[in-house]
Scaffold this motif. Structure first.
Motif, PDB file in Angstrom:
ATOM      1  N   SER A 199       0.830  -1.205   0.000  1.00 42.91           N
ATOM      2  CA  SER A 199       0.000   0.000   0.000  1.00 42.91           C
ATOM      3  C   SER A 199       0.868   1.260   0.000  1.00 42.91           C
ATOM      4  CB  SER A 199      -0.934  -0.010   1.217  1.00 42.91           C
ATOM      5  OG  SER A 199      -1.687   1.171   1.283  1.00 42.91           O
ATOM      6  N   VAL A 200       1.921   1.271   0.825  1.00 46.61           N
ATOM      7  CA  VAL A 200       2.806   2.442   0.887  1.00 46.61           C
ATOM      8  C   VAL A 200       3.588   2.590  -0.411  1.00 46.61           C
ATOM      9  CG1 VAL A 200       4.719   3.511   2.144  1.00 46.61           C
ATOM     10  CG2 VAL A 200       2.967   2.243   3.391  1.00 46.61           C
ATOM     11  N   LEU A 201       4.000   1.476  -0.997  1.00 42.49           N
ATOM     12  CA  LEU A 201       4.736   1.524  -2.259  1.00 42.49           C
ATOM     13  C   LEU A 201       3.894   2.156  -3.358  1.00 42.49           C
ATOM     14  CD1 LEU A 201       7.316   0.738  -3.785  1.00 42.49           C
ATOM     15  CD2 LEU A 201       6.259  -1.473  -4.284  1.00 42.49           C
ATOM     16  N   ASN A 208       3.019   7.216  -6.582  1.00 37.97           N
ATOM     17  CA  ASN A 208       2.153   8.228  -7.181  1.00 37.97           C
ATOM     18  C   ASN A 208       2.536   9.655  -6.796  1.00 37.97           C
ATOM     19  OD1 ASN A 208       0.557   6.275  -8.462  1.00 37.97           O
ATOM     20  ND2 ASN A 208      -0.745   6.028  -6.658  1.00 37.97           N
ATOM     21  N   ILE A 209       3.696   9.825  -6.170  1.00 31.06           N
ATOM     22  CA  ILE A 209       4.125  11.179  -5.802  1.00 31.06           C
ATOM     23  C   ILE A 209       4.373  11.986  -7.071  1.00 31.06           C
ATOM     24  CG2 ILE A 209       5.924  12.524  -4.673  1.00 31.06           C
ATOM     25  CD1 ILE A 209       6.419  10.199  -2.821  1.00 31.06           C
ATOM     26  N   PRO A 210       3.769  13.151  -7.201  1.00 29.89           N
ATOM     27  CA  PRO A 210       3.979  13.947  -8.421  1.00 29.89           C
ATOM     28  C   PRO A 210       5.348  14.607  -8.476  1.00 29.89           C
ATOM     29  CG  PRO A 210       2.551  15.126  -6.905  1.00 29.89           C
ATOM     30  CD  PRO A 210       2.781  13.777  -6.302  1.00 29.89           C
ATOM     31  N   ILE A 258       4.430  15.530  -0.502  1.00 27.81           N
ATOM     32  CA  ILE A 258       3.081  16.060  -0.698  1.00 27.81           C
ATOM     33  C   ILE A 258       2.488  15.346  -1.899  1.00 27.81           C
ATOM     34  CG2 ILE A 258       1.717  18.100  -1.291  1.00 27.81           C
ATOM     35  CD1 ILE A 258       3.780  19.797   0.180  1.00 27.81           C
ATOM     36  N   ASP A 259       1.312  14.746  -1.707  1.00 27.23           N
ATOM     37  CA  ASP A 259       0.713  13.950  -2.777  1.00 27.23           C
ATOM     38  C   ASP A 259      -0.012  14.832  -3.781  1.00 27.23           C
ATOM     39  OD1 ASP A 259      -1.665  14.696  -1.588  1.00 27.23           O
ATOM     40  OD2 ASP A 259      -2.041  12.746  -0.662  1.00 27.23           O
ATOM     41  N   SER A 260      -0.663  14.188  -4.738  1.00 25.06           N
ATOM     42  CA  SER A 260      -1.347  14.918  -5.806  1.00 25.06           C
ATOM     43  C   SER A 260      -2.534  15.721  -5.296  1.00 25.06           C
ATOM     44  CB  SER A 260      -1.823  13.939  -6.887  1.00 25.06           C
ATOM     45  OG  SER A 260      -2.671  12.949  -6.327  1.00 25.06           O
ATOM     46  N   GLU A 261      -3.059  15.365  -4.112  1.00 25.96           N
ATOM     47  CA  GLU A 261      -4.154  16.119  -3.508  1.00 25.96           C
ATOM     48  C   GLU A 261      -3.656  17.196  -2.545  1.00 25.96           C
ATOM     49  OE1 GLU A 261      -7.356  15.880  -4.245  1.00 25.96           O
ATOM     50  OE2 GLU A 261      -6.809  14.448  -5.802  1.00 25.96           O
ATOM     51  N   TRP A 262      -2.374  17.431  -2.541  1.00 22.15           N
ATOM     52  CA  TRP A 262      -1.741  18.444  -1.706  1.00 22.15           C
ATOM     53  C   TRP A 262      -1.928  18.149  -0.215  1.00 22.15           C
ATOM     54  CZ3 TRP A 262       1.510  22.365  -3.298  1.00 22.15           C
ATOM     55  CH2 TRP A 262       1.609  22.549  -4.678  1.00 22.15           C
ATOM     56  N   THR A 279      14.883   6.547  -7.230  1.00 26.71           N
ATOM     57  CA  THR A 279      16.308   6.792  -7.435  1.00 26.71           C
ATOM     58  C   THR A 279      16.588   8.210  -7.916  1.00 26.71           C
ATOM     59  OG1 THR A 279      16.623   4.453  -7.976  1.00 26.71           O
ATOM     60  CG2 THR A 279      18.371   5.973  -8.634  1.00 26.71           C
ATOM     61  N   ASP A 280      15.761   8.723  -8.810  1.00 25.26           N
ATOM     62  CA  ASP A 280      16.002  10.040  -9.393  1.00 25.26           C
ATOM     63  C   ASP A 280      15.086  11.110  -8.809  1.00 25.26           C
ATOM     64  OD1 ASP A 280      13.757   8.891 -10.416  1.00 25.26           O
ATOM     65  OD2 ASP A 280      14.013   9.663 -12.448  1.00 25.26           O
ATOM     66  N   LYS A 281      14.522  10.872  -7.613  1.00 28.32           N
ATOM     67  CA  LYS A 281      13.566  11.819  -7.044  1.00 28.32           C
ATOM     68  C   LYS A 281      13.967  12.328  -5.659  1.00 28.32           C
ATOM     69  CE  LYS A 281       9.379  10.507  -9.504  1.00 28.32           C
ATOM     70  NZ  LYS A 281       7.935  10.184  -9.367  1.00 28.32           N
ATOM     71  N   LEU A 282      15.200  12.129  -5.241  1.00 21.74           N
ATOM     72  CA  LEU A 282      15.637  12.611  -3.928  1.00 21.74           C
ATOM     73  C   LEU A 282      15.820  14.128  -3.965  1.00 21.74           C
ATOM     74  CD1 LEU A 282      16.570  12.014  -1.032  1.00 21.74           C
ATOM     75  CD2 LEU A 282      18.878  11.689  -1.947  1.00 21.74           C
ATOM     76  N   PHE A 283      15.259  14.807  -2.964  1.00 19.17           N
ATOM     77  CA  PHE A 283      15.363  16.271  -2.888  1.00 19.17           C
ATOM     78  C   PHE A 283      16.263  16.700  -1.736  1.00 19.17           C
ATOM     79  CE2 PHE A 283      13.159  20.570  -2.351  1.00 19.17           C
ATOM     80  CZ  PHE A 283      13.844  21.128  -3.413  1.00 19.17           C
TER      81      PHE A 283
END
Length: 761
Positions: free
Chosen positions: A273-275, A280-282, A308-312, A348-352
C-alpha cells in the motif's frame, strides 16, 4: 367460586378479545405466563378483557389459598372463616381491574385499586427500546438510533414484532454500522439473524451468528503486538493463553515463530500500500535520518520519506530500518542506507533533501561527503546545495541543554529544595503557611523535572521563581533545610528562563501544527537568531555569558540553513520576499541585510529555472488550451475579411509581434512575487491555496510542492520535540536480539498501521 352448585356449562360471553403477543388457553388449570389468561368454564357472564394480569381459576369446592379470589368480596382466613374484604382481586401481587367474577348466578364487581403495579416486561426487545407516553399513546423509542415506533394507544396494542425486526434484521442503522467491527468485513457474518422465540431471551444485535475467523484473529493479534511494542513471546505466556481461551476457545494461540511470520506478513501487505502511495508522488521525496544504537556492536539507521501527494496532503512514512556497520551515524553508513533504500521504492532520481541530526562542528564536512556520495547515482537539485538539512528540533534541544548547563548548580539546589518540601507533610504545610504569610499571589505548582526533557526543567524553574522569597524564609524557619538559592542564583535563573522561553515557545509552535510544512520554521528561526544576536552585546554579564554560548551554536545553524528556510517562506503567499527583506534587515541591518536578500533571490530564481527545464505534465486543461489555441493549417478554413479591413488587421498583427519581441515575458515566479500578499488569517491552509492556484502557476506549484515538503525537523507527529536531544536513540535488549528483518518489519509496520484505518483487517 368453589360452589358445587355452579352450572358447569357456564361459559364466557360477550365480545371476543385478541391479545397481541399473548397466549390464551381454554379450559383446565394451566399456569399463566406473561400476558396469558386462563379462561375456563368457571367464568361468569359478560367477563371483561384482562391484560397483563394473572388469573387462577378455582374449581368446584377447592380451598382458596393465599390471595385467591372468593365470592362476595371476602377472604378465607387460615382458620377457614370468611372474612369481609375489599372487592379487589389480588394474586401474587397482581391486580385485576374492571373485571367481574361470577359466584353462582350473581356477578360481583371489582373496584379498581388506588395504585397498580405492572409486571416487568420480559421481551428481549426492551433491552434496545424504551417507552414514552405522549398524548394518550405509548410509543417505543430505539436506544441506538432514537427511532420512534408505535406500541399502544388506549386498549389497542401494536405488539413488539416490528420492534424485533428493527434490531434483528439490520433495519437499525446504528447496529448495522457496528456489525462489521465485531463480525468482520468479509463474508464471516451472515447478516440475517434467526428471529428469537417468544420465551427465549438473548441479545439481538446481529453478532450471534457471526462465524469465527482464526486467520483474521491471528492478523489482529500481530497488529496488536506491532502497535503496542509487545514482545513476540507474549503468545507463550500462560496468562495470555488463558485470557484468549476464555474469550474464544476455538482460537489456537500460535507459537513465537508463527507470530513472527504473521508480523512479517502484515509488514509486506502494508508495504504494498505504501509503495503504491509513494509511486504516485507527483514531485520529489525528502528523507529524514535517525541513528539508533544497541548494547551490542551494531547500529541501525531509520529512513522516513516526507512528501506532498497529488491532492496536496503532507505525508511522512517510514521507509526502511536497516542495520549498518558501527558507527551507524557516519556519513558512509547513511549514504549507503539511502542508496539501498531509494531503488526499493522506485525513487532513485527523485531525492530532494536529507534531514538528520548533524553536529554543528562537523556539519560542513559531513554535508560535503554525503553530497558527493549521493550525487554519484542521483542528480540533486541546485547542485546539491540544499541536499543536507539540519534538524531544527535538534538545534533547539542543543541550545536548551547549553542554557541549563550554565545554571546547573542552581538547578541542583532547586531540585533538592523541592524534594525537601515534598518529603514530609509538615514541610508542605510550613511552606504553604509561609506563602500565605508573604502573600505571594502565584498559583504555580512546585514539581520536580524530568532530566531528559528540558521543558520540564524550564517549568520547574519558572514555578520556583515565584516562590524565591518563600525558599529564603523556609531556610530561616527550618534548621534542616539549607539549600535555598542565593540572590545571585535567582538572577541566573531569571536570565536562563528568559532564553528558555524563546526555545520553549518555538518548540510549542511546531508541536501545535499537526503537519508542519517548511514555511513555518523561518519565523521561529529568525526570531531566535535576532534575540540571541542582540543579547550578546548586553551589559549584564550573566545575560551576555549565556547568550554567547547559545549564539555560537545557533548562529552556525542559521548560516547553514537560512537560505532553504527563506525559500520555503517565500512560497507562503502571505509573506513572499517581503518577510525575508524585513527579517534580514533586523538581524544584519539595512546594508548587510540587502546582500543576504539578494542571495536568496538569486537561489530561488535558479531553482525555478531547473523546474522550467523539466517537462511539464500534460493535464486536461493544457490539452484543451493547445487545441483551442492552435493555428489552423488548412487555408480553406481561414476566415476571409473584406479587403478594406484585411490590411488593417494584418498590420495590427505585425505590430503585436514586434511588441512581443521587444518585451521579455515575466515568469510565473516573477508574477507570483509581484502580486499583492494574501491577507494573513489564523486558519490559512497553504497547501489548499497552492492546490487552488496550481492552474495559474503550473511550474511554480511543482516547485512549491517539493519545497514545502522539506522536513525541517526529524521529529514526527507522535514524538516529542523536547525529547529529541540525543544524537541517537537506544534500542533495548529485546529489540537488539531480534533479526534485522523482523526489527524492520516491526518498526515500519507500526508507522504504517498508525496511518491506516483501525478497522482494517
Amino acid at each position: 367460586m368453589g360452589d358445587p352448585n355452579i352450572n358447569e356449562s357456564s361459559m364466557v360471553h360477550g365480545t371476543e378479545t385478541v391479545f397481541e403477543d399473548c397466549e390464551i388457553f381454554l379450559g383446565g388449570n394451566e399456569m399463566v405466563y406473561g400476558c396469558e389468561a386462563i379462561i375456563s368454564d368457571k367464568m361468569g357472564h359478560e367477563a371483561e378483557m384482562i391484560l397483563d394480569y394473572k388469573m387462577i381459576d378455582i374449581h368446584d369446592s377447592k380451598m382458596v389459598h393465599s390471595n385467591e379470589i372468593v365470592p362476595g368480596g371476602s377472604k378465607v382466613d387460615p382458620g377457614g372463616e370468611m372474612v369481609p374484604y375489599d372487592q379487589t382481586v389480588l394474586h401474587c401481587n397482581q391486580t385485576v381491574q374492571g373485571s367481574e367474577i361470577a359466584s353462582g348466578n350473581v356477578t360481583t364487581g371489582v373496584k379498581p385499586p388506588t395504585s397498580s403495579k405492572r409486571r416487568r416486561k420480559t421481551s428481549m426487545v426492551w433491552e434496545h427500546f424504551t417507552t414514552e407516553d405522549s398524548e394518550g399513546c405509548t410509543r417505543a423509542c430505539c436506544k441506538h438510533c432514537n427511532g420512534i415506533f408505535a406500541y399502544s394507544s388506549g386498549s389497542k396494542m401494536s405488539g413488539t414484532s416490528h420492534l424485533k425486526r428493527h434490531v434483528t434484521q439490520g433495519h437499525c442503522p446504528e447496529i448495522k454500522v457496528q456489525e462489521p467491527r465485531a463480525g468482520g468485513t468479509e463474508n464471516d457474518c451472515q447478516g440475517a439473524v434467526d428471529k428469537p422465540s417468544k420465551r427465549r431471551r438473548h441479545t439481538c444485535t446481529g453478532y450471534a451468528n457471526a462465524r469465527f475467523n482464526p486467520d483474521r484473529s491471528k492478523s489482529y493479534l500481530a497488529k496488536m503486538i506491532i502497535l503496542h511494542d509487545y514482545p513476540l513471546q507474549i503468545v507463550q505466556q500462560p496468562t495470555f493463553i488463558s485470557f484468549v481461551e476464555g474469550l474464544q476457545p476455538s482460537f489456537k494461540v500460535v507459537n513465537t515463530d508463527a507470530i513472527e511470520a504473521e508480523v512479517c506478513a502484515v509488514y509486506l501487505k502494508e508495504r504494498e500500500s505504501v509503495l503504491k502511495q509513494v509511486g504516485n508522488i507527483p514531485g520529489r521525496i525528502n528523507l529524514t535520518v535517525q541513528s539508533w544504537t544497541t548494547s551490542q556492536t551494531l547500529g541501525y539507521v531509520s529512513l522516513a520519506g516526507q512528501f506532498i501527494d497529488s491532492e496536496w496532503k503532507l505525508h511522512r512514512r517510514m521507509l526502511n530500518f536497516v542495520m549498518v556497520p558501527w558507527p551507524g551515524c557516519s556519513e558512509n553508513a547513511v549514504s549507503e542506507a539511502i542508496s539501498r533504500s531509494l531503488p526499493q521504492w522506485n525513487m532513485t532520481d527523485k531525492l530532494f533533501t536529507v534531514t538528520g541530526y548533524y553536529d554543528s562542528s562537523s556539519h560542513g564536512i559531513y554535508s560535503l561527503n554525503l553530497r558527493e556520495e549521493l550525487s554519484r547515482k542521483n542528480i540533486p537539485m541546485l547542485r546539491g546545495q540544499f541536499l543536507v538539512v539540519r534538524c531544527y528540533a535538534h538545534i533547539l534541544n542543543a541550545a536548551a541543554s547549553d542554557v541549563t548547563a550554565s545554571v546547573q548548580s542552581v538547578i541542583y539546589k532547586i531540585r533538592e529544595s523541592i524534594k525537601f518540601i515534598k518529603s514530609c507533610v509538615s514541610h508542605e504545610e510550613m511552606f504553604a503557611h509561609i506563602i500565605l504569610q508573604l502573600q505571594i499571589p502565584s498559583n504555580q505548582t512546585l514539581c520536580l523535572d524530568i532530566k531528559a526533557q528540558w521543558n520540564t526543567t524550564y517549568l520547574m524553574l519558572l514555578a520556583a521563581l515565584d516562590y524565591k522569597q518563600a525558599f529564603t524564609m523556609l531556610e530561616k524557619c527550618n534548621d534542616n533545610y539549607n539549600q535555598a538559592p542565593s540572590a545571585v542564583d535567582w538572577e541566573k535563573v531569571e536570565v536562563a528562563c528568559r532564553y528558555l522561553k524563546l526555545l520553549y515557545d518555538s518548540a510549542n509552535s511546531i508541536m501545535a501544527t499537526k503537519d508542519p510544512t517548511a514555511n513555518i520554521f523561518f519565523h521561529e528561526a529568525w526570531t531566535i537568531q535576532r534575540e540571541i544576536s542582540n543579547a550578546t552585546d548586553h551589559q549584564d554579564s550573566i545575560s551576555s555569558a549565556i547568550a554567547k554560548g547559545m549564539h555560537e551554536m545557533f548562529d552556525k545553524y542559521w548560516k547553514d540553513c537560512n537560505v532553504v528556510l527563506a525559500i520555503a517562506v517565500v512560497m507562503d503567499p502571505r509573506f513572499k520576499m517581503k518577510i525575508v527583506e524585513f527579517s534580514y534587515s533586523k538581524i544584519y541591518g539595512l546594508m548587510k541585510g540587502a546582500k543576504y536578500v539578494k542571495l536568496v533571490d538569486d537561489d530561488i530564481h535558479e531553482l525555478y529555472k531547473e523546474y522550467v527545464r523539466q517537462p511539464l505534465p500534460l493535464t486536461p486543461a493544457h490539452v484543451e488550451q493547445e487545441v483551442t489555441g492552435a493555428l489552423p493549417n488548412d487555408k480553406n478554413n481561414i476566415p476571409t475579411d473584406p479587403t478594406s479591413t484585411g490590411n488593417l488587421v494584418s498590420g495590427f498583427d505585425i505590430y503585436l509581434s514586434e511588441v512581443a519581441m521587444s518585451q521579455i515575458p515575466k515568469s510565473e515566479l516573477d508574477q507570483y512575487l509581484e502580486e499583492a500578499l494574501v491577507p494573513r488569517m489564523l486558519e490559512f491552509d497553504i497547501l489548499k491555496w497552492w492546490k487552488l492556484n496550481a492552474v495559474r502557476y503550473p511550474t511554480l506549484s511543482r516547485m512549491a510542492q517539493d519545497v514545502l515538503a522539506i522536513p525541517m525537523s526529524t521529529v514526527g507527529r507522535w514524538s516529542s520535540v523536547f525529547a529529541a536531544g540525543t544524537e541517537a536513540k537506544m534500542l533495548d535488549d529485546y529489540q537488539s536480539s531480534l533479526h534485522p528483518e523482523t526489527l524492520e518489519a516491526l518498526f515500519c509496520a507500526k508507522d504504517w498501521l498508525q496511518h491506516s484505518s483501525p478497522a482494517a483487517p
